[in-house]
Motif scaffolding. Sequence first.
Motif, short mmCIF file in Angstrom:
data_model
loop_
_atom_site.label_atom_id
_atom_site.label_comp_id
_atom_site.label_asym_id
_atom_site.label_seq_id
_atom_site.Cartn_x
_atom_site.Cartn_y
_atom_site.Cartn_z
N PHE A 7 0.85 -1.19 0.00
CA PHE A 7 0.00 0.00 0.00
C PHE A 7 0.88 1.24 0.00
O PHE A 7 2.03 1.19 0.43
N ALA A 8 0.32 2.36 -0.41
CA ALA A 8 1.07 3.61 -0.44
C ALA A 8 1.40 4.08 0.97
O ALA A 8 2.48 4.61 1.20
N THR A 9 0.48 3.88 1.92
CA THR A 9 0.69 4.40 3.27
C THR A 9 0.41 3.34 4.33
O THR A 9 -0.32 2.37 4.09
N GLU A 10 0.97 3.57 5.49
CA GLU A 10 0.71 2.70 6.65
C GLU A 10 -0.77 2.72 7.02
O GLU A 10 -1.34 1.69 7.37
N ALA A 11 -1.41 3.89 6.93
CA ALA A 11 -2.83 3.99 7.25
C ALA A 11 -3.67 3.10 6.34
O ALA A 11 -4.59 2.41 6.80
N GLY A 107 10.82 4.59 -1.71
CA GLY A 107 9.39 4.39 -1.61
C GLY A 107 8.59 5.65 -1.88
O GLY A 107 7.50 5.59 -2.47
N ASP A 108 9.15 6.81 -1.53
CA ASP A 108 8.46 8.07 -1.77
C ASP A 108 8.32 8.34 -3.27
O ASP A 108 7.29 8.82 -3.75
N ARG A 109 9.34 7.98 -4.04
CA ARG A 109 9.28 8.16 -5.50
C ARG A 109 8.22 7.24 -6.11
O ARG A 109 7.49 7.63 -7.03
N ILE A 110 8.13 6.03 -5.59
CA ILE A 110 7.13 5.09 -6.09
C ILE A 110 5.73 5.59 -5.75
O ILE A 110 4.82 5.52 -6.58
N SER A 111 5.56 6.13 -4.55
CA SER A 111 4.25 6.68 -4.14
C SER A 111 3.81 7.79 -5.08
O SER A 111 2.65 7.84 -5.49
N VAL A 112 4.73 8.68 -5.44
CA VAL A 112 4.41 9.77 -6.35
C VAL A 112 4.01 9.21 -7.71
O VAL A 112 3.02 9.65 -8.32
N LEU A 113 4.74 8.22 -8.19
CA LEU A 113 4.44 7.60 -9.47
C LEU A 113 3.05 6.96 -9.45
O LEU A 113 2.25 7.14 -10.38
N LEU A 114 2.73 6.23 -8.39
CA LEU A 114 1.42 5.59 -8.27
C LEU A 114 0.31 6.62 -8.24
O LEU A 114 -0.76 6.43 -8.84
N GLU A 115 0.56 7.72 -7.55
CA GLU A 115 -0.43 8.80 -7.47
C GLU A 115 -0.66 9.41 -8.86
O GLU A 115 -1.80 9.65 -9.27
N LYS A 116 0.42 9.63 -9.61
CA LYS A 116 0.31 10.17 -10.96
C LYS A 116 -0.46 9.22 -11.88
O LYS A 116 -1.13 9.66 -12.80
N MET A 117 -0.34 7.92 -11.60
CA MET A 117 -1.04 6.92 -12.40
C MET A 117 -2.51 6.82 -11.99
O MET A 117 -3.28 6.08 -12.61
N GLY A 118 -2.89 7.54 -10.95
CA GLY A 118 -4.28 7.53 -10.51
C GLY A 118 -4.65 6.42 -9.54
O GLY A 118 -5.83 6.17 -9.30
N LEU A 119 -3.65 5.76 -8.97
CA LEU A 119 -3.92 4.69 -8.02
C LEU A 119 -4.37 5.28 -6.69
O LEU A 119 -3.69 6.15 -6.14
N ASP A 120 -5.48 4.83 -6.20
CA ASP A 120 -6.00 5.27 -4.91
C ASP A 120 -5.10 4.77 -3.79
O ASP A 120 -4.57 3.66 -3.87
N GLU A 121 -4.95 5.57 -2.74
CA GLU A 121 -4.10 5.20 -1.60
C GLU A 121 -4.48 3.84 -1.00
O GLU A 121 -3.64 3.10 -0.52
N ASN A 122 -5.77 3.52 -1.03
CA ASN A 122 -6.25 2.28 -0.43
C ASN A 122 -6.20 1.08 -1.37
O ASN A 122 -6.57 -0.02 -1.00
N GLU A 123 -5.73 1.31 -2.59
CA GLU A 123 -5.63 0.24 -3.57
C GLU A 123 -4.21 -0.35 -3.52
O GLU A 123 -3.23 0.35 -3.75
N MET A 166 23.64 4.52 2.48
CA MET A 166 23.26 3.39 1.66
C MET A 166 21.84 3.56 1.13
O MET A 166 20.90 3.63 1.87
N ALA A 167 21.70 3.64 -0.16
CA ALA A 167 20.37 3.77 -0.78
C ALA A 167 20.47 3.29 -2.21
O ALA A 167 21.53 2.98 -2.70
N GLY A 168 19.35 3.28 -2.86
CA GLY A 168 19.32 2.89 -4.27
C GLY A 168 18.00 2.25 -4.61
O GLY A 168 17.26 1.84 -3.75
N ALA A 169 17.72 2.16 -5.84
CA ALA A 169 16.46 1.53 -6.27
C ALA A 169 16.58 0.03 -6.12
O ALA A 169 17.62 -0.55 -6.37
#
Length: 170
Positions: A7-11, A107-123, A166-169
């Motif tokens: 999911f996009a968020t913990e909530a 994960g924040d970049r993926i969240s933005v991408l999902l939002e741009k694609m129109g994916l609902d937070e609860n999906e 340490m980070a990376g995709a």
Amino acid sequence: MIRDIVFATEAAKQKALFELASTSPLTVFVAWFENTRDRLREYFDYHHNESSVITYRELRTALHRDLVFVEHYPLNEKENNVFQSLEAKAITVYSSLDEPLFRRFGGDRISVLLEKMGLDENEPISHPLITKSIHGIQEKIAANITIDQPAAGMEEWMQKNVTPGMAGAG
């Protein structure tokens, strides 16, 4: 086989876990960290749900029940050892992109991408490529860990065990 539901968020994840608990009351929810267990118990208590929420150390008390993991462990080897000991055909893991494991690796970049694609937070998103990416994140972490220092929560675990740069995709 691991089935990841992200999911996009913990909530949103907590809401989905609550819905699962409501429709499958015999399900046992398993956390790797005490802080995660405590937060989910508080959420269930607030919503008057008495579902069982345990840590992986308590698994022996729930071996013949339906298990759902509510987060990934940062190290794949430890996670796989526990999963194999369960002798389950499939393991379901619920995660959110705002958990420390994902935040550290974009994960924040993926969240933005999902939002741009129109994916609902609860999906949720669920696909074998997601599972492969999570495994890749775990492998990157494992390659940089010499000792697995225990912690009460994933954020604390990351602070104790993972080099800040340490980070990376995945």
